[in-house]
Design an enzyme around this catalytic site. Sequence first.
Site, PDB file in Angstrom:
ATOM      1  N   HIS A  38      -3.958  -4.399   7.543  1.00  0.00           N
ATOM      2  CA  HIS A  38      -4.044  -3.254   8.447  1.00  0.00           C
ATOM      3  C   HIS A  38      -3.161  -3.451   9.685  1.00  0.00           C
ATOM      4  CE1 HIS A  38      -6.117   0.608   8.999  1.00  0.00           C
ATOM      5  NE2 HIS A  38      -5.605   0.462  10.198  1.00  0.00           N
ATOM      6  N   THR A  78      -8.514   3.621   8.301  1.00  0.00           N
ATOM      7  CA  THR A  78      -9.745   2.833   8.253  1.00  0.00           C
ATOM      8  C   THR A  78      -9.897   2.068   9.564  1.00  0.00           C
ATOM      9  OG1 THR A  78      -9.243   2.618   5.912  1.00  0.00           O
ATOM     10  CG2 THR A  78     -11.062   1.302   6.742  1.00  0.00           C
ATOM     11  N   HIS A 115       0.913   6.230   1.866  1.00  0.00           N
ATOM     12  CA  HIS A 115       1.613   7.194   2.718  1.00  0.00           C
ATOM     13  C   HIS A 115       2.837   7.818   2.060  1.00  0.00           C
ATOM     14  CE1 HIS A 115      -1.430   6.757   5.576  1.00  0.00           C
ATOM     15  NE2 HIS A 115      -1.234   5.457   5.689  1.00  0.00           N
ATOM     16  N   ARG A 134      -6.886  12.935   0.803  1.00  0.00           N
ATOM     17  CA  ARG A 134      -5.817  13.367   1.713  1.00  0.00           C
ATOM     18  C   ARG A 134      -4.464  12.760   1.349  1.00  0.00           C
ATOM     19  NH1 ARG A 134      -7.474  10.088   7.182  1.00  0.00           N
ATOM     20  NH2 ARG A 134      -9.480  11.034   6.737  1.00  0.00           N
ATOM     21  N   HIS A 180      -5.588   3.701  -1.850  1.00  0.00           N
ATOM     22  CA  HIS A 180      -6.924   4.092  -1.378  1.00  0.00           C
ATOM     23  C   HIS A 180      -7.185   5.537  -1.792  1.00  0.00           C
ATOM     24  CE1 HIS A 180      -9.727   4.417   2.434  1.00  0.00           C
ATOM     25  NE2 HIS A 180     -10.344   4.725   1.313  1.00  0.00           N
ATOM     26  N   ASN A 218       0.857  -1.193   0.000  1.00  0.00           N
ATOM     27  CA  ASN A 218       0.000   0.000   0.000  1.00  0.00           C
ATOM     28  C   ASN A 218       0.894   1.244   0.000  1.00  0.00           C
ATOM     29  OD1 ASN A 218      -1.455   2.257   1.030  1.00  0.00           O
ATOM     30  ND2 ASN A 218      -3.083   0.892   1.696  1.00  0.00           N
ATOM     31  N   ARG A 225      -9.248   8.291  -1.120  1.00  0.00           N
ATOM     32  CA  ARG A 225     -10.245   8.740  -0.141  1.00  0.00           C
ATOM     33  C   ARG A 225     -11.078   9.877  -0.711  1.00  0.00           C
ATOM     34  NH1 ARG A 225     -10.514   7.951   5.324  1.00  0.00           N
ATOM     35  NH2 ARG A 225      -9.249   6.210   6.033  1.00  0.00           N
ATOM     36  N   GLU A 253      -8.663   0.674  -3.386  1.00  0.00           N
ATOM     37  CA  GLU A 253      -9.540   0.758  -2.210  1.00  0.00           C
ATOM     38  C   GLU A 253     -10.476   1.944  -2.360  1.00  0.00           C
ATOM     39  OE1 GLU A 253      -7.541   0.898   1.495  1.00  0.00           O
ATOM     40  OE2 GLU A 253      -6.401  -0.907   1.100  1.00  0.00           O
ATOM     41  N   GLU A 282     -11.197  -9.066   2.805  1.00  0.00           N
ATOM     42  CA  GLU A 282      -9.952  -8.764   3.504  1.00  0.00           C
ATOM     43  C   GLU A 282     -10.311  -8.609   4.971  1.00  0.00           C
ATOM     44  OE1 GLU A 282      -7.185  -6.023   1.739  1.00  0.00           O
ATOM     45  OE2 GLU A 282      -6.408  -5.442   3.703  1.00  0.00           O
TER      46      GLU A 282
HETATM   47  N1  PXP Z   1      -5.925  -3.023   3.819  1.00  0.00           N
HETATM   48  C1  PXP Z   1      -6.903  -2.096   3.862  1.00  0.00           C
HETATM   49  C2  PXP Z   1      -8.253  -2.478   3.374  1.00  0.00           C
HETATM   50  C3  PXP Z   1      -6.642  -0.798   4.340  1.00  0.00           C
HETATM   51  O1  PXP Z   1      -7.634   0.121   4.377  1.00  0.00           O
HETATM   52  C4  PXP Z   1      -5.331  -0.474   4.742  1.00  0.00           C
HETATM   53  C5  PXP Z   1      -5.035   0.902   5.230  1.00  0.00           C
HETATM   54  O2  PXP Z   1      -5.290   1.831   4.246  1.00  0.00           O
HETATM   55  C6  PXP Z   1      -4.350  -1.455   4.640  1.00  0.00           C
HETATM   56  C7  PXP Z   1      -4.672  -2.734   4.205  1.00  0.00           C
HETATM   57  C8  PXP Z   1      -2.924  -1.188   5.000  1.00  0.00           C
HETATM   58  O3  PXP Z   1      -2.824  -0.927   6.364  1.00  0.00           O
HETATM   59  P1  PXP Z   1      -1.464  -0.377   6.945  1.00  0.00           P
HETATM   60  O4  PXP Z   1      -1.163   0.900   6.245  1.00  0.00           O
HETATM   61  O5  PXP Z   1      -1.736  -0.233   8.395  1.00  0.00           O
HETATM   62  O6  PXP Z   1      -0.417  -1.433   6.656  1.00  0.00           O
END
Ligand code: PXP
Length: 250
Positions: free
Chosen positions: A196, A107, A16, A55, A49, A13, A51, A76, A157
Amino acid sequence: MQAALPPLRLGVNIDHVATVRNARGGAMPDPLRAARLAAEAGADGITAHLREDRRHIVDSDIERLMAEIDLPLNFEIAATEEMLAIALRHRPHAACIVPERREERTTEGGLDAAGQHNHLKPMVARLRDAGIRVSLFVEADSRQLESAVALGAPVVELHAGRYCELAGEERANELRRLARAAEACGRLGLECHIGHGLAYDNVGPVAAIPQARELNIGHFLIGEAIFVGLVPAIREMRRLMDEARARAVA
Ligand code: PXP
């Protein structure tokens, strides 16, 4: 004889990277460059994702990811008409429907697939009709899994947030809850992803869950990349996942 577990994919992901970019405005650091490095490091997919408040990831990031990256995109989205239209326009490999609240930092919980059946049903159908693999981000709860089946989603998931936040016996209980839900996915014919909050120190037991097919990991990897670089951070995560998987038995 002990059978090897089926392979476990790693979805990286990159949200960030965009968070850091947006802190200053401008184009750097570029989430696309992160996606290319993730591919080089052995990631199996990219997760992003978009949003509602943009952001981190913005619309042009999705356009560029679709145009320039070979890895499958797990897009996402919240269950809104706006996001559905964007997904249908881009047709990513997968769309993961997540709950979204403007004021949350991340999330925070799973989607209420059971309570939102009537709202989600046409959305899942339209994504599926477009050839997009639909996944629902849900709590490890049998009611939610049964609802995913009723909605026609092929993938769920499981939200690993609580497992990652807790410690000791409480974490062990959460791990059992994830493992039971993953087992139920197997019985129900759902493909099981987990994500997550995963990090080096908590990924092993989750990677060893036999029914898990994909882990989606972001925040920890991007943070670790500040110190060691993105490619080594992803390679180390991949190594820990593979090691835990190899030690486990089907
Ligand atoms: N899976 C989903 C569905 C998420 O919403 C997120 C966070 O955006 C992640 C995985 C990744 O989580 P993390 O950034 O905490 O590793």
